[in-house]
Design a protein around this motif. Structure first.
Motif, PDB file in Angstrom:
ATOM      1  N   ALA A 104       0.809  -1.221   0.000  1.00 47.37           N
ATOM      2  CA  ALA A 104       0.000   0.000   0.000  1.00 47.37           C
ATOM      3  C   ALA A 104       0.842   1.270   0.000  1.00 47.37           C
ATOM      4  CB  ALA A 104      -0.945  -0.008   1.198  1.00 47.37           C
ATOM      5  N   HIS A 105       1.889   1.294   0.807  1.00 46.88           N
ATOM      6  CA  HIS A 105       2.676   2.512   0.996  1.00 46.88           C
ATOM      7  C   HIS A 105       3.766   2.710  -0.054  1.00 46.88           C
ATOM      8  CE1 HIS A 105       5.020  -0.596   2.953  1.00 46.88           C
ATOM      9  NE2 HIS A 105       6.044   0.219   3.066  1.00 46.88           N
ATOM     10  N   ILE A 106       3.922   1.735  -0.934  1.00 45.81           N
ATOM     11  CA  ILE A 106       4.966   1.867  -1.960  1.00 45.81           C
ATOM     12  C   ILE A 106       4.322   1.846  -3.344  1.00 45.81           C
ATOM     13  CG2 ILE A 106       7.146   0.947  -2.874  1.00 45.81           C
ATOM     14  CD1 ILE A 106       7.590  -0.365  -0.090  1.00 45.81           C
ATOM     15  N   ASP A 127      -9.857  -2.083   1.334  1.00 44.42           N
ATOM     16  CA  ASP A 127      -9.883  -3.424   1.917  1.00 44.42           C
ATOM     17  C   ASP A 127      -9.277  -4.457   0.964  1.00 44.42           C
ATOM     18  OD1 ASP A 127     -12.074  -3.274   0.169  1.00 44.42           O
ATOM     19  OD2 ASP A 127     -13.441  -4.316   1.514  1.00 44.42           O
ATOM     20  N   ALA A 128      -8.656  -3.965  -0.111  1.00 48.81           N
ATOM     21  CA  ALA A 128      -7.965  -4.832  -1.068  1.00 48.81           C
ATOM     22  C   ALA A 128      -6.542  -4.325  -1.308  1.00 48.81           C
ATOM     23  CB  ALA A 128      -8.755  -4.920  -2.370  1.00 48.81           C
ATOM     24  N   ILE A 129      -5.988  -3.654  -0.289  1.00 45.47           N
ATOM     25  CA  ILE A 129      -4.576  -3.258  -0.293  1.00 45.47           C
ATOM     26  C   ILE A 129      -3.982  -3.686   1.045  1.00 45.47           C
ATOM     27  CG2 ILE A 129      -4.896  -1.320  -1.878  1.00 45.47           C
ATOM     28  CD1 ILE A 129      -4.630   0.568   0.600  1.00 45.47           C
ATOM     29  N   ASP A 130      -2.674  -3.834   1.082  1.00 41.26           N
ATOM     30  CA  ASP A 130      -2.028  -4.232   2.327  1.00 41.26           C
ATOM     31  C   ASP A 130      -0.554  -3.857   2.283  1.00 41.26           C
ATOM     32  OD1 ASP A 130      -1.909  -5.297   4.892  1.00 41.26           O
ATOM     33  OD2 ASP A 130      -2.416  -7.338   4.281  1.00 41.26           O
ATOM     34  N   SER A 131       0.051  -3.855   3.457  1.00 36.64           N
ATOM     35  CA  SER A 131       1.490  -3.659   3.643  1.00 36.64           C
ATOM     36  C   SER A 131       1.969  -4.680   4.660  1.00 36.64           C
ATOM     37  CB  SER A 131       1.787  -2.242   4.150  1.00 36.64           C
ATOM     38  OG  SER A 131       1.493  -1.274   3.176  1.00 36.64           O
ATOM     39  N   ARG A 132       3.283  -4.759   4.826  1.00 36.48           N
ATOM     40  CA  ARG A 132       3.815  -5.716   5.801  1.00 36.48           C
ATOM     41  C   ARG A 132       3.394  -5.396   7.221  1.00 36.48           C
ATOM     42  NH1 ARG A 132       9.648  -4.993   3.944  1.00 36.48           N
ATOM     43  NH2 ARG A 132       8.595  -3.262   2.956  1.00 36.48           N
ATOM     44  N   ASN A 133       3.104  -4.120   7.502  1.00 37.40           N
ATOM     45  CA  ASN A 133       2.575  -3.786   8.824  1.00 37.40           C
ATOM     46  C   ASN A 133       1.456  -2.766   8.678  1.00 37.40           C
ATOM     47  OD1 ASN A 133       3.681  -1.015   9.225  1.00 37.40           O
ATOM     48  ND2 ASN A 133       5.636  -2.121   9.111  1.00 37.40           N
ATOM     49  N   ALA A 135       0.816  -0.033  10.257  1.00 36.45           N
ATOM     50  CA  ALA A 135       1.209   1.375  10.273  1.00 36.45           C
ATOM     51  C   ALA A 135       1.511   1.884   8.865  1.00 36.45           C
ATOM     52  CB  ALA A 135       2.411   1.575  11.192  1.00 36.45           C
ATOM     53  N   ASN A 136       2.180   1.081   8.058  1.00 40.80           N
ATOM     54  CA  ASN A 136       2.484   1.503   6.689  1.00 40.80           C
ATOM     55  C   ASN A 136       1.233   1.580   5.824  1.00 40.80           C
ATOM     56  OD1 ASN A 136       5.206   2.086   6.871  1.00 40.80           O
ATOM     57  ND2 ASN A 136       5.823  -0.025   6.464  1.00 40.80           N
ATOM     58  N   LYS A 137       0.285   0.660   6.026  1.00 41.64           N
ATOM     59  CA  LYS A 137      -0.981   0.747   5.288  1.00 41.64           C
ATOM     60  C   LYS A 137      -1.710   2.030   5.680  1.00 41.64           C
ATOM     61  CE  LYS A 137      -5.457  -1.384   4.494  1.00 41.64           C
ATOM     62  NZ  LYS A 137      -6.333  -2.536   4.729  1.00 41.64           N
ATOM     63  N   GLN A 138      -1.764   2.328   6.959  1.00 42.03           N
ATOM     64  CA  GLN A 138      -2.449   3.536   7.414  1.00 42.03           C
ATOM     65  C   GLN A 138      -1.743   4.804   6.911  1.00 42.03           C
ATOM     66  OE1 GLN A 138      -5.510   3.590   8.623  1.00 42.03           O
ATOM     67  NE2 GLN A 138      -5.370   1.364   8.354  1.00 42.03           N
ATOM     68  N   LEU A 139      -0.423   4.767   6.856  1.00 41.06           N
ATOM     69  CA  LEU A 139       0.320   5.888   6.290  1.00 41.06           C
ATOM     70  C   LEU A 139      -0.070   6.090   4.829  1.00 41.06           C
ATOM     71  CD1 LEU A 139       2.533   8.069   6.388  1.00 41.06           C
ATOM     72  CD2 LEU A 139       4.150   6.268   5.733  1.00 41.06           C
ATOM     73  N   ILE A 141      -2.884   5.309   3.382  1.00 37.34           N
ATOM     74  CA  ILE A 141      -4.243   5.855   3.335  1.00 37.34           C
ATOM     75  C   ILE A 141      -4.232   7.347   3.671  1.00 37.34           C
ATOM     76  CG2 ILE A 141      -6.498   5.773   4.496  1.00 37.34           C
ATOM     77  CD1 ILE A 141      -6.090   2.663   4.577  1.00 37.34           C
ATOM     78  N   GLN A 142      -3.441   7.730   4.665  1.00 34.32           N
ATOM     79  CA  GLN A 142      -3.332   9.155   5.006  1.00 34.32           C
ATOM     80  C   GLN A 142      -2.760   9.964   3.850  1.00 34.32           C
ATOM     81  OE1 GLN A 142      -0.951   9.160   8.558  1.00 34.32           O
ATOM     82  NE2 GLN A 142      -2.655   8.584   9.886  1.00 34.32           N
ATOM     83  N   ARG A 143      -1.730   9.437   3.233  1.00 32.46           N
ATOM     84  CA  ARG A 143      -1.109  10.153   2.096  1.00 32.46           C
ATOM     85  C   ARG A 143      -2.061  10.244   0.918  1.00 32.46           C
ATOM     86  NH1 ARG A 143       4.761   9.764   1.317  1.00 32.46           N
ATOM     87  NH2 ARG A 143       4.307  11.407  -0.183  1.00 32.46           N
ATOM     88  N   LEU A 144      -2.815   9.172   0.649  1.00 33.61           N
ATOM     89  CA  LEU A 144      -3.798   9.202  -0.425  1.00 33.61           C
ATOM     90  C   LEU A 144      -4.850  10.286  -0.160  1.00 33.61           C
ATOM     91  CD1 LEU A 144      -4.193   5.354  -0.816  1.00 33.61           C
ATOM     92  CD2 LEU A 144      -3.310   6.891  -2.603  1.00 33.61           C
ATOM     93  N   MET A 145      -5.311  10.360   1.079  1.00 35.23           N
ATOM     94  CA  MET A 145      -6.297  11.378   1.444  1.00 35.23           C
ATOM     95  C   MET A 145      -5.709  12.786   1.292  1.00 35.23           C
ATOM     96  SD  MET A 145      -8.141   9.350   4.616  1.00 35.23           S
ATOM     97  CE  MET A 145      -8.585  10.845   5.433  1.00 35.23           C
ATOM     98  N   GLN A 146      -4.461  12.965   1.706  1.00 33.85           N
ATOM     99  CA  GLN A 146      -3.804  14.271   1.556  1.00 33.85           C
ATOM    100  C   GLN A 146      -3.692  14.662   0.084  1.00 33.85           C
ATOM    101  OE1 GLN A 146      -0.105  13.618   3.607  1.00 33.85           O
ATOM    102  NE2 GLN A 146      -0.972  14.095   5.616  1.00 33.85           N
TER     103      GLN A 146
END
Length: 178
Positions: A104-106, A127-133, A135-139, A141-146
């Protein structure tokens, strides 16, 4: 989103990488639902693999849903920076893009950002994206929203595309998401 103008971009859901995601089973299951729904709705799916010689092939259950279609290999994090993908997406002549995959974050984030900047209407299926942790998935999502990139879910996207609660497509989508 509408059926005539929407395509799905599936990013890097590959064996070695997919198995170490934070919520791998849930993510793979939702990606399968999205791909099955895309087939019901006749949406094109552009399927990407990041350096498959090192990371392995796409998860078999997802690859099976894509039949004879072949993935587009890439080494760039953003799919938009891979000419084969860029040319294939432009040839589809669709402006609405649903993105799913890992990480998600890369790769998901960079692809979404670049497609958005290129003028596409991008929605990331959270709900169809993921990261190894987490926190990175949430990061991501935050960046996408920004970056003002829309977020959606598998069910939201599929029912938005089907539009009405009647007919064969609605019945098929309902079975897929349950």
């Amino acid at each position: 989103m509408n059926i005539e103008q929407t395509a799905v971009v599936l990013i890097d859901v590959q064996g070695k990488l997919a198995t170490i995601m934070n919520d791998s089973e849930h993510t793979v299951n939702n990606i399968e639902k999205l791909v099955k729904g895309a087939k019901v709705l006749d949406l094109p799916v552009l399927w990407l693999e990041q350096y498959p010689k090192g990371l392995g092939p796409t998860v078999p259950s997802i690859a099976a849903e894509l039949g004879e279609q072949k993935p587009i290999e890439k080494v760039t994090f953003s799919a938009w920076k891979t000419d084969e993908f860029k040319n294939a997406l432009i040839a589809l002549n669709r402006k609405n893009i649903l993105i799913c995959g890992i990480e998600a974050h890369i790769c998901v984030y960079q692809t979404a950002k670049d497609l958005n900047n290129a003028g596409f209407n991008v929605e990331v299926v959270t709900d169809a994206i993921d990261s190894r942790n987490e926190a990175n998935k949430q990061l991501a999502i935050q960046r996408l929203m920004q970056d003002r990139i829309a977020l959606t879910s598998v069910e939201t996207a599929l029912f938005e595309l089907v539009e009405v609660a009647s007919g064969d497509r609605f019945k098929q989508i309902s079975k897929i998401v349950k």
